[in-house]
Design a protein around this motif. Structure first.
Motif, PDB file in Angstrom:
ATOM      1  N   GLU A   6       0.816  -1.208   0.000  1.00 23.10           N
ATOM      2  CA  GLU A   6       0.000   0.000   0.000  1.00 23.10           C
ATOM      3  C   GLU A   6       0.852   1.262   0.000  1.00 23.10           C
ATOM      4  O   GLU A   6       0.390   2.318  -0.397  1.00 23.10           O
ATOM      5  CB  GLU A   6      -0.970  -0.012   1.187  1.00 23.10           C
ATOM      6  N   LYS A   7       2.105   1.155   0.485  1.00 24.03           N
ATOM      7  CA  LYS A   7       2.989   2.326   0.439  1.00 24.03           C
ATOM      8  C   LYS A   7       3.333   2.689  -0.998  1.00 24.03           C
ATOM      9  O   LYS A   7       3.535   3.833  -1.332  1.00 24.03           O
ATOM     10  CB  LYS A   7       4.275   2.016   1.209  1.00 24.03           C
ATOM     11  N   LYS A   8       3.412   1.667  -1.855  1.00 22.39           N
ATOM     12  CA  LYS A   8       3.821   1.896  -3.246  1.00 22.39           C
ATOM     13  C   LYS A   8       2.718   2.597  -4.037  1.00 22.39           C
ATOM     14  O   LYS A   8       2.982   3.473  -4.838  1.00 22.39           O
ATOM     15  CB  LYS A   8       4.166   0.558  -3.924  1.00 22.39           C
ATOM     16  N   CYS A   9       1.498   2.151  -3.895  1.00 21.23           N
ATOM     17  CA  CYS A   9       0.403   2.814  -4.632  1.00 21.23           C
ATOM     18  C   CYS A   9      -0.802   2.926  -3.710  1.00 21.23           C
ATOM     19  O   CYS A   9      -1.828   2.300  -3.944  1.00 21.23           O
ATOM     20  CB  CYS A   9       0.060   2.058  -5.905  1.00 21.23           C
ATOM     21  N   PRO A  10      -0.645   3.656  -2.601  1.00 25.85           N
ATOM     22  CA  PRO A  10      -1.702   3.674  -1.583  1.00 25.85           C
ATOM     23  C   PRO A  10      -2.968   4.369  -2.045  1.00 25.85           C
ATOM     24  O   PRO A  10      -4.058   3.932  -1.748  1.00 25.85           O
ATOM     25  CB  PRO A  10      -1.062   4.434  -0.428  1.00 25.85           C
ATOM     26  N   ARG A  11      -2.828   5.420  -2.816  1.00 28.79           N
ATOM     27  CA  ARG A  11      -3.995   6.250  -3.118  1.00 28.79           C
ATOM     28  C   ARG A  11      -5.073   5.477  -3.867  1.00 28.79           C
ATOM     29  O   ARG A  11      -6.224   5.436  -3.463  1.00 28.79           O
ATOM     30  CB  ARG A  11      -3.569   7.472  -3.932  1.00 28.79           C
ATOM     31  N   VAL A  12      -4.680   4.821  -4.952  1.00 30.75           N
ATOM     32  CA  VAL A  12      -5.686   4.148  -5.772  1.00 30.75           C
ATOM     33  C   VAL A  12      -6.276   2.930  -5.048  1.00 30.75           C
ATOM     34  O   VAL A  12      -7.479   2.670  -5.131  1.00 30.75           O
ATOM     35  CB  VAL A  12      -5.119   3.763  -7.159  1.00 30.75           C
ATOM     36  N   LEU A  13      -5.440   2.188  -4.281  1.00 26.43           N
ATOM     37  CA  LEU A  13      -5.961   1.031  -3.547  1.00 26.43           C
ATOM     38  C   LEU A  13      -6.950   1.464  -2.471  1.00 26.43           C
ATOM     39  O   LEU A  13      -8.000   0.847  -2.278  1.00 26.43           O
ATOM     40  CB  LEU A  13      -4.817   0.237  -2.918  1.00 26.43           C
ATOM     41  N   GLN A  14      -6.602   2.537  -1.768  1.00 29.80           N
ATOM     42  CA  GLN A  14      -7.492   3.040  -0.710  1.00 29.80           C
ATOM     43  C   GLN A  14      -8.789   3.590  -1.313  1.00 29.80           C
ATOM     44  O   GLN A  14      -9.879   3.359  -0.784  1.00 29.80           O
ATOM     45  CB  GLN A  14      -6.782   4.134   0.089  1.00 29.80           C
ATOM     46  N   THR A  15      -8.647   4.313  -2.435  1.00 26.23           N
ATOM     47  CA  THR A  15      -9.842   4.884  -3.083  1.00 26.23           C
ATOM     48  C   THR A  15     -10.774   3.776  -3.560  1.00 26.23           C
ATOM     49  O   THR A  15     -11.994   3.843  -3.374  1.00 26.23           O
ATOM     50  CB  THR A  15      -9.436   5.761  -4.289  1.00 26.23           C
ATOM     51  N   MET A  16     -10.174   2.734  -4.153  1.00 26.73           N
ATOM     52  CA  MET A  16     -10.981   1.593  -4.601  1.00 26.73           C
ATOM     53  C   MET A  16     -11.712   0.962  -3.415  1.00 26.73           C
ATOM     54  O   MET A  16     -12.920   0.700  -3.473  1.00 26.73           O
ATOM     55  CB  MET A  16     -10.078   0.534  -5.254  1.00 26.73           C
ATOM     56  N   SER A  17     -10.971   0.728  -2.362  1.00 23.35           N
ATOM     57  CA  SER A  17     -11.534   0.077  -1.182  1.00 23.35           C
ATOM     58  C   SER A  17     -12.675   0.917  -0.599  1.00 23.35           C
ATOM     59  O   SER A  17     -13.736   0.387  -0.256  1.00 23.35           O
ATOM     60  CB  SER A  17     -10.423  -0.101  -0.142  1.00 23.35           C
TER      61      SER A  17
END
Length: 1710
Positions: A6-17
């Motif tokens: 999640e540190k590498k691409c946190p924004r999109v993973l968090q937004t999706m979630s």
């Protein structure tokens, strides 16, 4: 790892979630298969299925057969509900299992098993959900939804699932969650997450980021997998392992050239590979100094030796020998070892699991070899392995022999392993253990005991009750019963109540739902009520006039037929004279009428002729209007002649001016219409001149042969020279011309002989059969298309009963309140009758209100309310007055909600009935079932009559059979009629270049050659005549040398030969011949040609990437321009229904604004100001006039003001007038006074003003959350033709009379199924107004359209018909009815005649057993005694029957005194209770009666709640303890019941996998003492599935809270859903708590509907309905408690009354 990811691409993973969680919170919990599922194709994510089953609590790790049983049970449950699906496994999904290689093996085995051993479609060729191939596949297959898990085994797998969700939404595929799914007999309920436009756009906006994040995630997962493999296998790479496997397979093929079973192969190859790898691992362990191996060293500590592992592999081989030779019946009795493996072994076992995976994933290497894959589901049994290991570690001193067969198998397996291993010696097969290492951890109690101490005594409480004996007598002898001195029986003392309830009369009969339903206009002495009643009747007649075109009738009761006497001859003469006079008068009236019509025609003919000469189209309209109103046949013939002459003249002129190139064939069509009419309807009036005229017309059209056949003379052709023929000819043959251009106008076969029973029209043959049914007092199932006229029989039936007497009653049962109101208005408009004092002609009874229900002769009601009356013991005298029952929309018998109520009604009524529907695919089965019910009633009536004749005078007095009942027939007829009056044509809507376009959709485009080969053409797939021609032309085009081309050419087709008038029936014969020929193409080797024909008939589908509903106003406008309004637009979301109506309204407003002059607003403002001033001056003038200060000057001024006022008013009206092209309303359709009367209905309504604004533009909307008055306004104005655009949900499909020209399906949904499609599309084409109906598909996927058109409508299948409360209500009826014998007969009929058990003996036995269980429960709880008589609070329980099992729990709380403890007033002597007490009371009631679950994962949403708490708190501690005690007692009793009935299970089926049907039976191994010892647990595994027993589950586990249904023997047909338990917490498939929504308590605290929408995520319409139900429940409880308690000041009664008032006041505000 997930954190690093999640540190590498946190924004999109968090937004999706976050997006997924937010959508999940608003997910609908609904049935996935709405009545029928063939119209839907969906997908199941294979990894989600695997994870869901692995998480199952009853499954123990390593037990693969139990796992496969769970998978197959789930799939069979889904398939049994008619599902059509595929399972998809993405290749990349494998990476998520890097740390659990055992599941990788299981996954691979599952894929292979589904592919090789089942017919399930499995997709494994897609790398991931973001691949282009996957996107293309979704576009082609168009799945409606994808079933997915919302959480994986770890965070990384959860992220993978999230990617699938986001991509599916982007492809317009909805998501269904595995979490929280529940099954019943017919349906699967689940959380449904819609693919909304914002969700689709999210993917498009963030596509690049999503792709990068996905690649990064997969790279990380690969890296972790490789690290794990390196730690175990050193330098060997993934590809190297595959090489090792290849070598192993080659060696094995040499040893076993004849092939083998997968279990043997898997055992020896995995053992060999593992030992080889472990040998290498030990060799390299000391040499390698990498950080990874150091880490492993630290983990493993003292490493196990190679000899230890050899011993372990020997144990494994022995366990496989057990699997190969022991049947499931023996394995199910295995001991269960609770000890786990030692830590050192756990790490090394990982290596073995990887080896097993490598073997199984390369199984295709065995292709050239004979490998039996049947038992892929049974590759490993870890609990069995532990059992064997435990014996050899701790009990080997017993020295038990393995047995010859198993020993031989084991030696064979181990010898093969020895031969495969060549690097070192693995030792001999015996002894099994050569080392002393214990593989199992030492624990205090390593063996799970199947203790039976907690299980209750097996046996039923004996009962002495006739009803019980008659229903279950045949199975009672086979069941165990408790003795009278058993503690359970002796403890059944009379129902004892606690001290606080001494002044409560629990046995007192309660008022029923009928008494409590609000009565409209009860006090007729009150002038206000009387005025309201008058207004109601006026409006009902107006409402009825919008529904019916027939005239109202005055009914008079016909007296009894006079007896024969001596005056017969005189009366006959008089009668004859009277008849002569009547005949003469009739002739005179007809002649007068004829003369009037002639005069009218003479007056109009000139203007009509003149108009036709100037403009043929408008002149023809005027002619058609005259013909419609004209009743004289001779005058009609004159008018038709004039029309024909005008058409001929117009055609000649047109052809002369336009030449041969551009001919307007509408003139030719008009000419042929006139010819058809003259030849078919007025042939007896035609003279020679007329025939000559017709022949001349035919010649001008180019139909010489037809002209000669009619008038064989050359005169007709003389005035047309041969060379000019082409100039006038239509250029095609007469048959083709009529089919291609005159399809809608073809004459239908209609009878011409009137039926004296029908005044308003001439009924068809099938309609006459219905009238015969009613005349003969028979019953009938009537299946005919929408708008075909089947309901006429209902009104004939009513009329007949109304004429017979003032006593008889007809009950009309409609599925919805809207339909009840509609039918009531129709009846009140149709009939008037002078009723005796206190009686009424028509009554209504719904849950909301009742009006003259039991004082009327025609009662219109909903099923639940009619059931209340039939089951009420003291209403039976009224029930005996019923002469006929009419069931409208009887297919609701297979519906989702209330289906069992329809069943109860159909089996309880003794009188004849009519059951109407447009959509049943198995009417024969339904009719057979209903005939069996009628046979039962015939037998009952016969028995009762015999009893009366033999019995006492007193009994004879009580039994009275009405004369009409004596006449009743017990026959049930089936009346089928399949022909629609109007053809339906379908169109596909698409958006191209910013505009809405329509493509004709030929019905054949929905078919495939496979479908035609398997099923033929669907029975209700009809073509319009032009579609038949289209099919013929394409067939000729595709197959040039088609042998039947000439025979099926329209001009050569036998029924068309030399026919001037081709009728609809002829066209249908042509259609059937084409279908038959096309089917022959498919079946006789011309499949390729047939496929090409279907391809050419399919329209181009243009998928639009944007928001289709943005083009909704454009769609409506286009339909208006094409003159396709009025139209119904069906959508399936209430928000969208309203939004689309508003969009169309805004479009018209903007259009008007654009047309409006720049200064118009300013001018309107000036006029309005001036108007206000003039009004004031007028008012002043009036005051002066009233004072008598009149003068001529003032009089002139007054007249001036009046004139100016009128002028200004007209100017303002003209200024604000809506231009004709800026409204869809037809202003001429309704006068202003009537319009105002309709609008007055909207006063004080929530949406009243909005609906008025929309209506003035000709727009309306209609859905279930609107009030009855709001819906009525839209219905009336639409029928009147004022509103011409209505957006609606499926609620409009159920029988509501709203015919239209066009139907548009504007939104896809799970509710758009084959049934709803037919109900909705049937509205298109108004009989008498439209000759063709149009159906448009807007934003519906192309494959879905095809499935809707070709799918069959649902077969009616029975629901589980019984519940404990129903059985209690039946016992009340059987023991307390006014006529006990009649009450008992009705109760028995309900029990004996469920549709579920019809022709199903096993289902019958299962229902009998459940009935017995229910009686046991009711006896133990004190609601009935051992004689079946109601006791205790039976009345209160049955009164709250809507809420089982909450009603049972509520009464148990009351009896235990918990409410008295809670409801303490603010001070002694006070009658008020604190807000804290009220809130606690609502908390308890919400936990019982407001149970809506929230998905478990929603707990993770860190959303801010503004007004609501959202998650409902648990019950107060004392209530919680009492609930647990209640639940445990019920569960114990239910478990005991299951043990008793387990003997009825079909054990042959129980020992096979449910889907693949693989048998695990065989002869039990008796020659092995070791097997007997290890499989010794025969007790305590009776009611549990043998597959589930493999994981160590016993009967005692049935007592655990929330036991899944698959644990129980499935062939019993009974599961835990039928037990009346109410678990406060429910866990989903992954063991997570699913909280209850606190909507009721939240609303009580803040009183805001908006708060529930915003925080609790409930749709406003749903929230309103839920609160209304909760309010009704509180009121019902409050009234019941007051009736039961004679103490005026009882705290519980006062508290509930205060709560009822308080909650209702808050609810009234919204």
């Amino acid at each position: 790892m997930a954190a690093r990811m999640e540190k590498k691409c946190p924004r999109v993973l968090q937004t999706m979630s976050h997006l997924i969680l937010e959508t999940m919170a608003k997910a609908d919990y609904s049935s996935l298969f709405n009545d029928f599922v063939e119209s839907e194709f969906f997908l199941i994510d294979g990894d989600s299925l695997l994870v869901t089953c692995v998480y199952e609590m009853s499954l123990k790790p390593g037990q693969s057969l139990h796992f496969f049983y769970l998978v197959e049970r789930y799939l069979v449950d889904v398939i049994s509900k008619g599902a059509h699906f595929a399972i998809v496994f993405f290749k990349d999904a494998e990476y998520a299992y890097f740390n659990v290689p055992g599941l990788l093996t299981l996954r691979t085995a599952l894929i292979l098993h589904l592919q090789k051993n089942t017919t399930i479609e499995v997709w494994t060729n897609f790398s991931n959900c973001l691949s282009e191939e996957w996107n293309i596949c979704l576009g082609q297959s168009c799945p409606y939804f994808l079933i997915l898990a919302d959480e994986g085994l770890n965070d990384l797998q959860t992220h993978l699932f999230n990617f699938v969700v986001i991509q599916a939404w982007a492809a317009k595929v909805n998501i269904v969650l595995f979490s929280g799914q529940t099954f019943d007999t017919l349906r699967l309920y689940a959380y449904f997450m819609q693919s909304s436009y914002p969700n689709q756009m999210f993917f498009k906006k963030c596509e690049r980021e999503i792709m990068v994040a996905y690649k990064s995630l997969i790279q990380q997962l690969k890296k972790y997998r490789d690290m794990d493999l390196t730690a175990l296998f050193g330098d060997l790479k993934f590809s190297d392992m595959e090489g090792e496997v290849c070598e192993t397979v080659s060696l094995l093929k040499e040893l076993w050239p004849e092939g083998s079973d997968i279990r043997r192969v898997f055992c020896v190859t995995s053992c060999f590979l593992f030992l080889e790898m472990y040998h290498c691992y030990l060799e390299n362990r000391e040499k390698t100094a990498s950080p990874q191996t150091s880490e492993v060293k630290q983990k493993t500590g003292n490493c196990l030796t190679l000899k230890d592992m050899e011993d372990f592999c020997k144990l494994h081989c022995l366990s496989v020998a057990f699997l190969l030779h022991l049947p499931l019946s023996q394995r199910a009795h295995s001991r269960f070892i609770t000890s786990g493996w030692i830590q050192d072994l756990k790490t090394i076992l990982k290596m073995k699991k990887w080896c097993e995976y490598f073997i199984l994933s390369n199984v295709d290497m065995f292709e050239s070899w004979s490998l039996n894959l049947l038992h892929l589901s049974d590759l490993s049994d870890e609990p069995l392995l532990k059992n064997i290991a435990f014996y050899y570690e701790n009990e080997n001193t017993k020295g038990l022999d393995v047995g010859d067969v198993i020993m031989k198998e084991y030696v064979h397996l181990w010898d093969t392993v020895s031969e495969l291993v060549r690097k070192f010696d693995v030792g001999e097969p015996i002894p099994l253990r050569t080392t002393k290492v214990h593989f199992l951890q030492k624990t205090p109690s390593p063996i799970k005991e199947s203790s039976q101490e907690t299980m209750p005594n097996l046996g039923f409480i004996p009962m002495s009750c006739n009803l019980v004996d008659e229903f279950t007598g045949d199975i009672l002898k086979d069941l165990p019963f408790l003795k009278s001195d058993d503690p359970i029986v002796t403890s059944l003392v009379k129902h004892k109540e606690f001290d606080e309830l001494v002044h409560w009369h629990s046995h007192r009969p309660l008022s029923d739902d009928y008494d409590r339903t609000r009565a409209n206009f009860d006090d007729k002495r009150d002038p206000y009520r009387l005025k309201s009643l008058q207004k109601y009747h006026v409006f009902q007649r107006f409402y009825g006039s919008s529904l019916e075109s027939v005239t109202s009738k005055i009914i008079t009761t016909l007296g009894p037929t006079p007896k024969k006497d001596c005056t017969k001859s005189k009366s006959t003469k008089a009668h004859t004279k009277a008849e002569i006079i009547i005949r003469e008068n009739k002739k005179r009236l007809i002649a007068e009428e004829e003369q009037k019509e002639e005069q009218r025609w003479n007056a109009l003919s000139f203007s009509i002729e003149e108009e036709m000469r100037k403009n043929l189209n408008s002149g023809t309209k005027k002619l058609e209007e005259f013909l419609k109103s004209c009743k004289s046949s001779s005058v009609k013939a004159q008018a038709e002649r004039v029309g024909l002459q005008a058409c001929l003249k117009a055609w000649k002129e047109h052809c002369q001016t336009e030449g041969e190139t551009m001919k307007d064939l509408s003139i030719a069509v008009n000419m042929m219409k006139r010819i058809h009419s003259l030849l078919d309807k007025h042939s007896e009036l035609l003279r020679e001149a007329d025939q000559k005229l017709i022949a001349r017309c035919l010649v001008y059209l180019g139909f010489d042969e037809l002209a000669n056949s009619l008038y064989p003379s050359q005169d007709a052709t003389n005035d047309i020279k041969t060379k000019k023929k082409n100039k006038y000819s239509v250029g095609i043959g007469p048959a083709r011309f009529q089919l291609q251009y005159m399809g809608p106008y073809l004459i239908r076969e209609e009878r011409k002989d009137p039926d004296p029973r029908v005044q308003d029209f001439i009924p068809d043959t099938w309609q006459r059969e219905l009238l015969d049914v009613v005349d003969n007092y028979e019953s009938a199932v009537i299946v005919a298309p929408t708008s075909s006229g089947k309901t006429y029989a209902s009104y004939y039936c009513m009329e007949k009963v109304l004429k017979e007497s003032d006593e008889g009653v007809v009950v009309y049962v409609a599925p919805t309140k809207a339909l009840v109101n509609q039918v009531a208005a129709t009846v009140q408009y149709r009939y008037t009758k002078n009723m005796p004092a206190g009686e009424s002609l028509c009554g209504v009874f719904t849950r909301d209100y009742r009006h003259e229900a039991l004082n009327s002769q025609v009662l219109i009601t909903v099923p639940a309310c009619f059931e209340i009356l039939l089951l009420a013991p003291h209403r039976q005298n009224w029930v005996k007055r019923i002469r006929y029952v009419i069931f409208d929309e009887v297919h609701c018998l297979g519906g989702e909600i209330g289906a069992e109520v329809w069943e109860h009604l159909l089996v309880m009524i003794r009188c004849p009935f009519l059951a109407l529907s447009a959509t049943i695919s198995n009417p024969q089965h339904l009719t057979e079932w209903l005939q069996s019910v009628k046979r039962y009633w015939k037998q009952v009536d016969s028995t009762m009559e015999k009893t009366v004749s033999k019995g006492s005078a007193a009994f004879r007095g009580s039994y009275h059979k009405d004369p009409s009942q004596a006449r009743q027939s017990y026959k049930v007829r089936l009346v089928l009629y399949g022909e629609r009056y109007n053809d339906l044509e379908k169109y596909l809507c698409s958006v191209r270049q910013g505009d809405v376009c329509f493509d004709h959709f030929h019905p054949c485009a929905s078919l495939t050659t496979d479908h035609i080969e398997k099923y033929g053409f669907p029975s209700d797939l009809a073509f319009s005549p032009r579609e038949s021609i289209q099919l013929y032309d394409i067939m000729c085009q595709v197959w040039k040398s088609w042998p039947q081309a000439q025979n099926l050419c329209p001009e050569n087709f036998t029924p068309f030969k030399n026919k001037i008038v081709i009728k609809k029936l002829d066209a249908r014969k042509y259609e059937e011949s084409l279908k038959e020929e096309f089917t022959n193409w498919v079946k006789n080797g011309n499949e390729e040609e047939a496929r090409m024909v279907l391809e050419k008939l399919s329209p181009d589908y243009h998928d639009f990437s944007g928001q289709m509903l943005d083009f909704f106003p454009c769609l409506v406008e286009k339909l208006r321009k094409m003159e396709k309004l009025p139209a119904l637009f069906f959508l399936f979301n209430r928000n969208t229904v309203e939004k689309c109506a508003h969009k169309a309204f805004e479009f018209l407003e903007e259009k008007q604004e654009e047309k409006r002059l720049p200064k118009a607003d300013k001018e309107a403002y000036t006029i309005a100001n001036r108007l206000r001033k003039v009004k004031k001056s007028l008012e002043k003038q009036k005051i002066i006039d009233e004072r008598g200060q009149k003068s001529p000057r003032r009089l002139d001024q007054s007249i001036m003001y009046e004139a100016e006022h009128n002028y200004l008013l007209k100017s303002l009206e003209k200024n604000l007038e809506i231009p004709q092209d800026c409204t869809y309303a037809d202003q001429k359709a309704i006068d202003d006074k009537s319009l105002q009367m309709v609008f007055d209905r909207l006063k004080n309504k929530r949406n009243g003003e909005i609906l008025k604004w929309l209506a003035r533009r000709g727009i309306g909307y209609h859905h279930s959350s609107m009030s009855a008055k709001e819906k009525q306004v839209v219905e009336i104005l639409f029928r009147k033709g004022f509103i011409r655009v209505v957006t609606a949900t499926s609620t409009l499909a159920l029988g509501i009379n709203m015919p239209c020209k066009s139907v548009v399906f504007a939104q896809n949904s799970v509710y758009l199924d084959a049934l709803n499609y037919r109900q909705m599309s049937g509205r298109a084409g108004r009989r008498g107004q439209d000759l063709l109906g149009d159906v448009y598909f807007f934003d519906i996927p192309r494959p879905k359209i095809g499935k809707l058109i070709k799918s069959k409508v649902p077969e009616l299948r029975g629901q589980f018909p019984l519940s404990i409360t129903l059985i209690l209500r039946l016992m009340l009826l059987a023991t307390k009815a006014d006529d006990v014998e009649d009450g008992k007969a009705k109760a028995l009929s309900v029990l004996k005649h469920s549709l579920l058990s019809f022709k199903q003996p096993r289902a019958t036995d299962m229902l009998k057993l459940y009935f017995l269980y229910s009686l046991q429960f009711l006896v133990k709880e004190g609601y009935i005694d051992q004689e079946g008589n109601p006791t205790g609070f039976a009345g209160l329980v049955s009164h709250l029957h809507y809420h089982e099992p909450s009603n049972l729990v509520f009464v148990s709380f009351l009896v235990k005194g918990l409410f008295h403890k809670l409801c303490q007033p603010t001070s002694n002597g006070s009658k008020r209770f604190s807000e804290d007490v009220m809130e606690k009371l609502v908390l308890v009631l919400a936990n019982l009666f407001g149970r809506i679950r929230i998905p478990a994962k929603f707990y993770e949403v860190h959303a801010k709640f503004y007004q609501s708490k959202v998650f409902l708190d648990d019950l107060p501690e004392d209530f919680s303890d009492a609930l647990l005690e209640y639940n445990m007692q019920v569960t114990k009793d239910f478990a005991s019941f299951l043990l008793i009935v387990s003997r009825l299970a079909d054990m042959k089926q129980e020992y096979q996998l449910p889907l693949s049907k693989i048998q695990f039976t065989g002869k039990e191994c008796e020659d092995s003492p070791l097997v007997s010892y290890l499989m010794s647990n025969k007790e305590g595994r009776v009611a549990v599935s043998p597959f589930v027993c493999l994981s160590g589950n016993f009967d005692v586990d049935l007592l655990s809270p929330g036991v899944p249904n698959h644990v129980i023997l499935h062939t019993l047909g009974i599961n835990h859903t039928q037990a009346p338990v109410l678990w406060p917490q429910r866990l989903d498939s992954q063991g997570r708590k699913m909280p209850l929504n606190a909507y009721a308590l939240d609303f009580y605290k803040h009183g805001s509907l908006t708060g529930l929408v915003q925080d609790n995520r409930i749709h406003p319409g749903d929230a309103y309905d839920l609160l209304k139900d909760f309010d009704l429940t509180i009121k019902s409880i409050s009234v019941s408690l007051r009736e039961l308690c004679e103490n005026e000041e009882d705290n519980v009664v006062l508290a509930f009354e205060q709560l009822s008032t308080s909650f209702h006041e808050k609810f009234e505000v919204v």
